[in-house]
Design a protein around this motif. Structure first.
Motif, PDB file in Angstrom:
ATOM      1  N   TRP A 296       0.855  -1.188   0.000  1.00  0.00           N
ATOM      2  CA  TRP A 296       0.000   0.000   0.000  1.00  0.00           C
ATOM      3  C   TRP A 296       0.890   1.237   0.000  1.00  0.00           C
ATOM      4  N   GLN A 298       0.886   4.049   1.188  1.00  0.00           N
ATOM      5  CA  GLN A 298       0.055   4.623   2.235  1.00  0.00           C
ATOM      6  C   GLN A 298       0.230   6.136   2.383  1.00  0.00           C
ATOM      7  N   ARG A 300       0.017   8.278   0.312  1.00  0.00           N
ATOM      8  CA  ARG A 300      -0.902   9.012  -0.562  1.00  0.00           C
ATOM      9  C   ARG A 300      -2.292   9.187   0.061  1.00  0.00           C
ATOM     10  N   LEU A 301      -2.581   8.467   1.146  1.00  0.00           N
ATOM     11  CA  LEU A 301      -3.936   8.427   1.678  1.00  0.00           C
ATOM     12  C   LEU A 301      -4.429   9.786   2.127  1.00  0.00           C
ATOM     13  N   ASP A 304      -5.597  12.013  -0.546  1.00  0.00           N
ATOM     14  CA  ASP A 304      -6.884  11.585  -1.087  1.00  0.00           C
ATOM     15  C   ASP A 304      -8.043  12.032  -0.190  1.00  0.00           C
ATOM     16  N   ILE A 317      -7.279   5.809  -2.801  1.00  0.00           N
ATOM     17  CA  ILE A 317      -6.085   4.949  -2.873  1.00  0.00           C
ATOM     18  C   ILE A 317      -6.215   3.834  -3.921  1.00  0.00           C
ATOM     19  N   ASP A 319      -4.300   2.469  -6.033  1.00  0.00           N
ATOM     20  CA  ASP A 319      -2.891   2.310  -6.376  1.00  0.00           C
ATOM     21  C   ASP A 319      -2.715   1.463  -7.634  1.00  0.00           C
TER      22      ASP A 319
END
Length: 480
Positions: A296, A298, A300-301, A304, A317, A319
């Motif tokens: 993940w 992660q 980037r969460l 978002d 997410i 991805d």
């Protein structure tokens, strides 16, 4: 080229490759449900709105069990909202993912989907904002045959027969400060024990999963498990484990060695559970439900979550995965199999769109991501008895984990067909020449070598075979 050697023998038994190790996860998060498994009006959708193209890929993936409806989502969820006539269902704020939940898809739709997909349902109860009574109500609705208010409500909603759900999660990640209804270990342990005792009064056949730590890096890790299990040990069957591995920092050597961390995580949870069992003089051996794991990105969460307001089913997410990510997923599956004696359930999170092997376009196509393939091949061929392998292998350095073995392997022997499947990952960048000693299997006559980037290759099977593994590669050596 570096060299390694692996001896494989049917006497080196670990345990059976439980089909529940090949689970997945459907949460009301992003477009996993809405636009993922469920999209009324899609060209492939059935009258209920279930996407048949996603169902077909789910079956191809080989998923055995699916956890629902969360995840963080469940800690604020009212299960009743997702039952009954769709037009009467309330719209709610979902605090976990900052979205509006329409409740157009709920328990009854999920159970229809699960039957169509051929998967075992695994349900989670809300122990964040709710408690014992709400868990009992859900169990009665799902599993009681009829003649009571809640079971007759299910029948009125179109499900004459009980759902007979056997796997139940007692909440989700309640050690995490981000969780709605976050609790201390004592608070959660007592609530989980009370809920477990009561649920087994309704249906003694259910298997219950207590919440372990959200990840191995939690400050309370192991202490949380110890305290929770002192409350719940005699009432539950599993303790959960969750982990994700983030390649965002560009440390390729470390991300390729992620399974080293998962391996240590499992060993530490097992040690903690066995300590509590010994302390309580209880001979039962708990198993682990590794019901959230994946690669993940992660970091980037938060972007978002912050970039929009309260909306329905936003892209979250989603991805895109690389070949290296697929190698990591394959190695994590090897680790789960290597612990088949103590890991009884595992769920890759999630199934569609949200950090998933399957992606979709709204109104359009569905397709396989790179991580789809090692999962599907492992689920298809890891049938039978898992055999311990101890490779003689070179090692290489990583920033995160120090020196790690370059070769990771596990073998699974199908006692019925005689087939032998060896799963192997070269975590290093240097090609590896591996000698597999198969002399303990004199009946094997043909062998093929499968990788993620080419057609199968035939090999000689005269007792010992030598296979060249490319750098950073996942491999299946299949003999029959």
């Amino acid at each position: 080229m570096h060299t390694a050697r692996v001896v494989i023998d049917p006497a080196f038994r670990i345990g059976e490759a439980d089909r529940r190790l090949f689970g997945s996860f459907v949460e009301h998060m992003g477009r996993c449900v809405y636009g993922g498994i469920f999209e009324p009006g899609h060209p492939t959708a059935d009258p209920l709105g279930l996407r048949q193209d996603v169902l077909e890929l789910t079956r191809e993936l080989g998923v055995s069990v699916v956890r629902y409806p969360g995840g963080n989502f469940v800690s604020g969820y009212r299960w009743e909202d997702g039952t009954g006539p769709v037009g009467d269902r309330p719209r709610r704020l979902d605090l976990a993912w900052k979205t509006i939940e329409t409740n157009a898809f709920g328990l009854d739709e999920f159970m229809v989907w699960a039957r169509a997909a051929g998967v075992e349902p695994m349900l989670a109860v809300n122990l964040g904002t709710r408690g014992v009574q709400e868990a009992l109500d859900l169990l009665e609705y799902a599993n009681h045959p009829g003649g009571t208010s809640l079971s007759d409500r299910r029948r009125k909603h179109g499900a004459e027969q009980p759902y007979d759900v056997k796997l139940w999660c007692l909440g989700n990640e309640l050690d995490g400060p981000w969780q709605v209804g976050h609790k201390t270990a004592d608070e959660y342990g007592r609530l989980a024990a009370e809920t477990a005792r009561a649920m087994k009064l309704i249906d003694p056949s259910v298997s219950l999963i207590a919440c372990g730590s959200s990840n191995r890096g939690m400050a309370t890790f192991a202490a949380w498990e110890a305290t929770v299990l002192e409350h719940t040990y005699e009432h539950v069957d599993y303790i959960s484990a969750h982990t994700y591995y983030d390649p965002s920092d560009g440390d390729r050597a470390s991300i390729l060695a992620s399974a080293v961390d998962m391996d240590a995580f499992i060993d530490e949870v097992v040690a903690t559970a066995d300590h509590v069992g010994a302390k309580l003089r209880n001979r039962k051996r708990l198993k682990i439900s590794f019901d959230e794991w994946n690669v993940w990105y992660q970091s980037r969460l938060q972007h978002d979550l912050d970039r929009r307001g309260w909306v329905e089913a936003p892209a979250l997410i989603e991805d895109g995965y690389t070949a290296a990510d697929a190698v990591v997923v394959g190695d994590l599956l090897i680790t789960l199999l290597r612990h088949a004696d103590r890991v009884g359930v595992a769920c890759q999170a999630q199934l569609v769109n949200v950090i998933a092997p399957i992606r979709t376009d709204t109104g359009g196509r569905a397709w396989r991501q790179s991580i789809f393939h090692p999962f599907a091949l492992t689920a298809r061929h890891a049938r039978g008895t898992v055999l311990r392998t101890e490779p003689v292998t070179p090692s290489h350095d990583t920033k995160r984990y120090g020196p790690v073995p370059s070769l990771s392997t596990v073998a699974v022997h199908d006692d019925e067909t005689g087939a032998l499947s060896v799963f192997a990952v070269n975590r290093g960048e240097t090609p590896l020449s591996v000698e597999f000693d198969l002399r303990a299997f004199p009946g094997l006559t043909t062998t093929e070598h499968l990788t993620l980037d080419g057609p199968p290759r035939r090999l000689d099977t005269a007792g010992r075979i030598t296979v060249e593994l490319a750098g950073a590669s996942w491999n299946l050596i299949r003999s029959s």
